[in-house]
Design an enzyme around this catalytic site. Structure first.
Site, PDB file in Angstrom:
ATOM      1  N   HIS A   7     -11.648  13.204   7.561  1.00  0.00           N
ATOM      2  CA  HIS A   7     -11.429  11.833   8.025  1.00  0.00           C
ATOM      3  C   HIS A   7     -11.115  10.897   6.854  1.00  0.00           C
ATOM      4  CE1 HIS A   7     -13.197   7.928   9.665  1.00  0.00           C
ATOM      5  NE2 HIS A   7     -12.208   8.211  10.491  1.00  0.00           N
ATOM      6  N   GLU A  34      -7.053  13.550   8.313  1.00  0.00           N
ATOM      7  CA  GLU A  34      -6.792  12.444   9.228  1.00  0.00           C
ATOM      8  C   GLU A  34      -6.537  11.254   8.323  1.00  0.00           C
ATOM      9  OE1 GLU A  34      -7.893   8.775  11.489  1.00  0.00           O
ATOM     10  OE2 GLU A  34      -8.696   9.519   9.608  1.00  0.00           O
ATOM     11  N   ASP A  36      -4.586   6.992   8.121  1.00  0.00           N
ATOM     12  CA  ASP A  36      -4.160   5.825   8.905  1.00  0.00           C
ATOM     13  C   ASP A  36      -2.938   5.181   8.267  1.00  0.00           C
ATOM     14  OD1 ASP A  36      -6.844   5.515  10.542  1.00  0.00           O
ATOM     15  OD2 ASP A  36      -7.403   5.765   8.446  1.00  0.00           O
ATOM     16  N   GLU A 106      -2.909   8.496  12.227  1.00  0.00           N
ATOM     17  CA  GLU A 106      -3.311   7.468  13.193  1.00  0.00           C
ATOM     18  C   GLU A 106      -2.485   6.216  12.946  1.00  0.00           C
ATOM     19  OE1 GLU A 106      -6.846   4.480  14.583  1.00  0.00           O
ATOM     20  OE2 GLU A 106      -7.466   6.274  13.498  1.00  0.00           O
TER      21      GLU A 106
END
Length: 242
Positions: A7, A34, A36, A106
């Protein structure tokens, strides 16, 4: 077995969403990342979680008000000794070409709709030949549907904060191949039924040992965690079982 996605990279030990955190995740043995994305004032895709730069850098204000050149001058490793810039998605993709990691992007376009973000991200995915290693997720499900329409071969997965009724039906209706639910709001039987219906389940952000055990026991598609090292340690206990 359950895949481990780091993450914002290996954010338990490195500054989140930095190249160090991504490289640290690879070194730790994670299956993927993951991260952003947001857009700068001049339309460059940069990797940062918050709409504002204040929490994670030494700067102030909104990402969208900085030019790419300006935002690159900020230090994304505010608490560390080593200075680190906010990465561009291009920089991450260049590095992804050197390994086999999966990458969950994301799109942070819930607060600001960021005109053209989907096109820009998808164009880069094609350019770097990463279509089979990318999952596009967002809390903005309109963006998920639009991404699918632009590039049906790139996997999409809506993010959920709250429990959703029959998430596999919803996912199928928007052509998503996965869901990314908040781990505490999705019961065991919903996880298993969703997977039985051919939809991948990747809960976030799972850091406590008891929660990790639950996810591995269910043989969930993947787990999104800040600490891939801890997750791998817990996962090994389940791999040894008959």
């Amino acid at each position: 077995m359950t895949q481990i996605l780091a993450h914002r990279g290996y954010s338990a030990s490195f500054a989140e969403n930095t190249m160090s955190a991504f490289m640290g995740a690879e070194k730790a043995g994670a299956d993927g990342l993951e991260l952003d994305v947001q857009l700068t004032r001049d339309g460059e895709i940069v990797v940062i979680h918050d709409e504002k730069v204040d929490r994670t850098t030494n700067g102030h204000g909104f990402v969208k008000d900085y030019s790419y050149k300006e935002i690159r001058k900020l230090n994304a490793n505010k608490k560390g000794v080593k200075r680190e810039p906010i990465p561009s998605l291009v920089e991450v993709f260049e590095w992804l070409k050197t390994n086999k990691l999966l990458c969950n992007i994301e799109m942070k376009n819930g607060l600001f709709p960021y005109e053209g973000m989907e096109e820009k991200v998808i164009e880069l995915v094609y350019k770097y030949g990463l279509t089979d290693r990318i999952i596009i997720s967002s809390f903005n499900h309109y963006s998920i549907v639009y991404s699918y329409r632009l590039a049906p071969e790139i996997e999409t997965a809506p993010l959920f904060l709250e429990a959703i009724y029959m998430p596999w039906v919803y996912s199928q209706s928007i052509r998503a191949k996965g869901i990314h639910p908040k781990h505490s709001t999705i019961p065991d039987h919903i996880i298993t039924t969703t997977m039985e219906n051919g939809i991948a389940v990747r809960p976030y952000t799972v850091n406590r040992e008891a929660d990790l055990k639950r996810i591995f026991k269910l043989n969930c598609t993947a787990v999104i965690t800040d600490n891939p090292v801890k997750a791998l340690k817990v996962k090994k206990q389940y791999e040894k079982r008959p």
